[in-house]
Write a protein that holds these residues in place. Structure first.
Motif: not given
Length: 68
Positions: A5-6, A21-23, A35-38, A53-54
């Motif tokens: 939730n972040s 791994t990102i879960t 949300i993952g912002m790259f 993850v969006s």
């Protein structure tokens, strides 16, 4: 990495020697809020798994051009 939730921001290039791994939240009864912002390049020597993850590009419009 377990973002729950972040939002996380990755603005530097990284090198991972093995797997990455990102879960996010795996509870199917809740809406996806992770949300993952790259704004980076990620190099790995193994597999990459990203689930629940969006993924978005980094948004500079809200804060002007950000120095990274």
């Amino acid at each position: 990495m377990k973002p729950l939730n972040s939002t996380f921001e990755l603005t530097k290039n990284i090198v991972v020697k093995n797997n990455l791994t990102i879960t996010g939240n795996t509870d199917v009864s809740t809406a996806e809020k992770e949300i993952g912002m790259f704004d980076s390049i990620v190099y790995t020597g193994g597999e990459v798994k990203i689930t629940n993850v969006s993924i978005e590009g980094f948004n500079y419009s809200n804060e002007g051009k950000k120095e990274c």
